[in-house]
Design a protein around this motif. Structure first.
Motif, mmCIF file in Angstrom:
data_model
loop_
_atom_site.group_PDB
_atom_site.id
_atom_site.type_symbol
_atom_site.label_atom_id
_atom_site.label_comp_id
_atom_site.label_asym_id
_atom_site.label_seq_id
_atom_site.Cartn_x
_atom_site.Cartn_y
_atom_site.Cartn_z
ATOM 1 N N UNK A 112 -24.149 -24.765 -13.424
ATOM 2 C CA UNK A 112 -22.778 -24.326 -13.159
ATOM 3 C C UNK A 112 -22.710 -23.910 -11.698
ATOM 4 N N UNK A 113 -22.285 -24.858 -10.877
ATOM 5 C CA UNK A 113 -22.347 -24.673 -9.424
ATOM 6 C C UNK A 113 -20.937 -24.777 -8.853
ATOM 7 N N UNK A 114 -20.455 -23.693 -8.289
ATOM 8 C CA UNK A 114 -19.069 -23.636 -7.811
ATOM 9 C C UNK A 114 -19.019 -22.985 -6.433
ATOM 10 N N UNK A 115 -17.859 -23.042 -5.818
ATOM 11 C CA UNK A 115 -17.668 -22.460 -4.495
ATOM 12 C C UNK A 115 -16.460 -21.522 -4.489
ATOM 13 N N UNK A 116 -16.640 -20.358 -3.891
ATOM 14 C CA UNK A 116 -15.566 -19.374 -3.775
ATOM 15 C C UNK A 116 -14.806 -19.524 -2.465
ATOM 16 N N UNK A 117 -14.684 -20.752 -1.976
ATOM 17 C CA UNK A 117 -13.991 -20.983 -0.706
ATOM 18 C C UNK A 117 -12.554 -20.474 -0.751
ATOM 19 N N UNK A 118 -11.882 -20.611 -1.892
ATOM 20 C CA UNK A 118 -10.496 -20.132 -1.999
ATOM 21 C C UNK A 118 -10.434 -18.610 -1.919
ATOM 22 N N UNK A 119 -11.365 -17.941 -2.592
ATOM 23 C CA UNK A 119 -11.394 -16.476 -2.557
ATOM 24 C C UNK A 119 -11.694 -15.967 -1.151
ATOM 25 N N UNK A 120 -12.615 -16.625 -0.486
ATOM 26 C CA UNK A 120 -12.942 -16.208 0.889
ATOM 27 C C UNK A 120 -11.768 -16.455 1.830
ATOM 28 N N UNK A 121 -11.015 -17.510 1.579
ATOM 29 C CA UNK A 121 -9.837 -17.787 2.397
ATOM 30 C C UNK A 121 -8.773 -16.714 2.207
ATOM 31 N N UNK A 122 -8.772 -16.099 1.043
ATOM 32 C CA UNK A 122 -7.831 -15.012 0.768
ATOM 33 C C UNK A 122 -8.239 -13.728 1.481
ATOM 34 N N UNK A 123 -9.536 -13.647 1.877
ATOM 35 C CA UNK A 123 -10.036 -12.460 2.553
ATOM 36 C C UNK A 123 -11.110 -11.715 1.796
ATOM 37 N N UNK A 124 -11.615 -12.334 0.719
ATOM 38 C CA UNK A 124 -12.683 -11.705 -0.070
ATOM 39 C C UNK A 124 -13.984 -11.732 0.713
ATOM 40 N N UNK A 125 -14.623 -10.563 0.803
ATOM 41 C CA UNK A 125 -15.872 -10.428 1.556
ATOM 42 C C UNK A 125 -16.941 -9.797 0.664
ATOM 43 N N UNK A 126 -17.603 -10.601 -0.173
ATOM 44 C CA UNK A 126 -18.639 -10.047 -1.050
ATOM 45 C C UNK A 126 -19.813 -9.497 -0.254
ATOM 46 N N UNK A 127 -20.392 -8.415 -0.762
ATOM 47 C CA UNK A 127 -21.466 -7.714 -0.061
ATOM 48 C C UNK A 127 -22.852 -8.007 -0.632
ATOM 49 N N UNK A 128 -22.910 -8.407 -1.897
ATOM 50 C CA UNK A 128 -24.199 -8.585 -2.581
ATOM 51 C C UNK A 128 -24.520 -10.076 -2.704
#
Length: 296
Positions: free
Chosen positions: A267-283
């Protein structure tokens, strides 16, 4: 103060999201069926709404009286989603539905697969995931301000009543019984993953900023199940020792869904849309978190 109605507040994902929303200044009303959970929910700042996922009138009323709705109770219950969509029709209120990235899964039985990371809902999901995909598509197609968040393998300590996630604890329980880490087949199948705190932050961001019709995968790392099994083994004091399970053995442990899609798939996906919204995961280190959590 805006009020958010949530399903799943006693669960790992829902409880963590509720805690994050409360910290951000929201009021949370949460569907809960067990009275024994009410004191803990109230102490956490959540107002219990007495009912179950079968109580359509209760859910509809709570949705209508809230400023926004978040469903984390089930990715596969069309009745709950239909009830919420009908209750919110014409109100322009926001609704976030929670899916799960097994919609992007194959049936690899632990084998490695070369996959281009999915950035949106798969056009041709496996039959086993078609119903979940249909719910996701229905939410995005409905006339309203509705979004879908699709978590991957989640790890980290929950911030609500339930502290443990699903997949890693299941692997840990199996490892304790086997006295070593376990995986299916070659264990080279891979899953994208995300920390629960980063996931909760994404829900807050989507609630406040996402446009209607948005779909967001949540991921910030990827590991093979064999790597995870070794980390679990180390965390339990088995020195990283692992062994392979056949798909039949895995089914006897975790059932068809757990074996084929929870542990045996890619199950391999990309959070490119979330990052484009401004999501900045720390972990971004599932493996070290597993070892650290168990030793602590």
């Amino acid at each position: 103060m805006k009020t958010i109605f949530m399903t799943g507040v006693t669960g790992y994902i829902g409880g963590s999201i509720a805690a994050r929303l409360i910290k951000a200044g929201y009021r949370v009303n949460g569907l809960a069926r067990n009275e024994k959970d009410f004191p803990a929910l109230i102490e956490a700042g959540i107002q219990p709404v007495v009912g179950t996922l079968d109580d359509e009138a209760t859910i509809a009323s709570a949705a209508e009286s809230a400023d926004a709705v978040i469903n984390t109770a089930s990715a596969d219950n069309p009745y709950v989603v239909a009830t919420i969509l009908e209750a919110l029709a014409g109100t322009h209120k926001k609704f976030i539905h929670t899916s799960g990235s097994s919609i992007a899964g194959d049936k690899a039985k632990g084998a490695y697969a070369i996959i281009e990371p999915f950035t949106f809902i798969p056009k041709n999901p496996r039959l086993e995931k078609a119903a979940r995909v249909a719910i996701d598509r229905a939410v995005l197609a409905a006339d309203g301000h509705y979004m879908v968040i699709c978590p991957t393998m989640i790890y980290g300590t929950g911030m609500g009543l339930k502290k443990d996630s699903a997949q890693v604890p299941m692997l840990t329980e199996a490892a304790r019984a086997a006295a070593c880490g376990v995986y299916i087949g070659t264990g080279e199948n891979r899953w994208s993953n995300v920390h629960i705190e980063d996931l909760a932050n994404l829900y807050l961001l989507v609630l406040e900023q996402a446009p209607s019709g948005s779909f967001y995968y949540a991921e910030n790392g990827i590991n093979s199940l064999k790597e995870i099994a070794a980390a679990v083994s180390k965390s339990l004091g088995f020195g990283g020792k692992t062994k392979s399970l056949s798909i039949e053995e895995a089914i006897s442990l975790w059932g068809m869904e757990g074996a084929h899609f929870g542990m045996g798939s890619n199950s391999i996906v990309s959070a490119v849309a979330a990052r484009s919204l401004g999501w900045l995961p720390l972990h971004n280190n599932l493996l070290s978190t597993i070892v650290k959590t168990e030793h602590d």
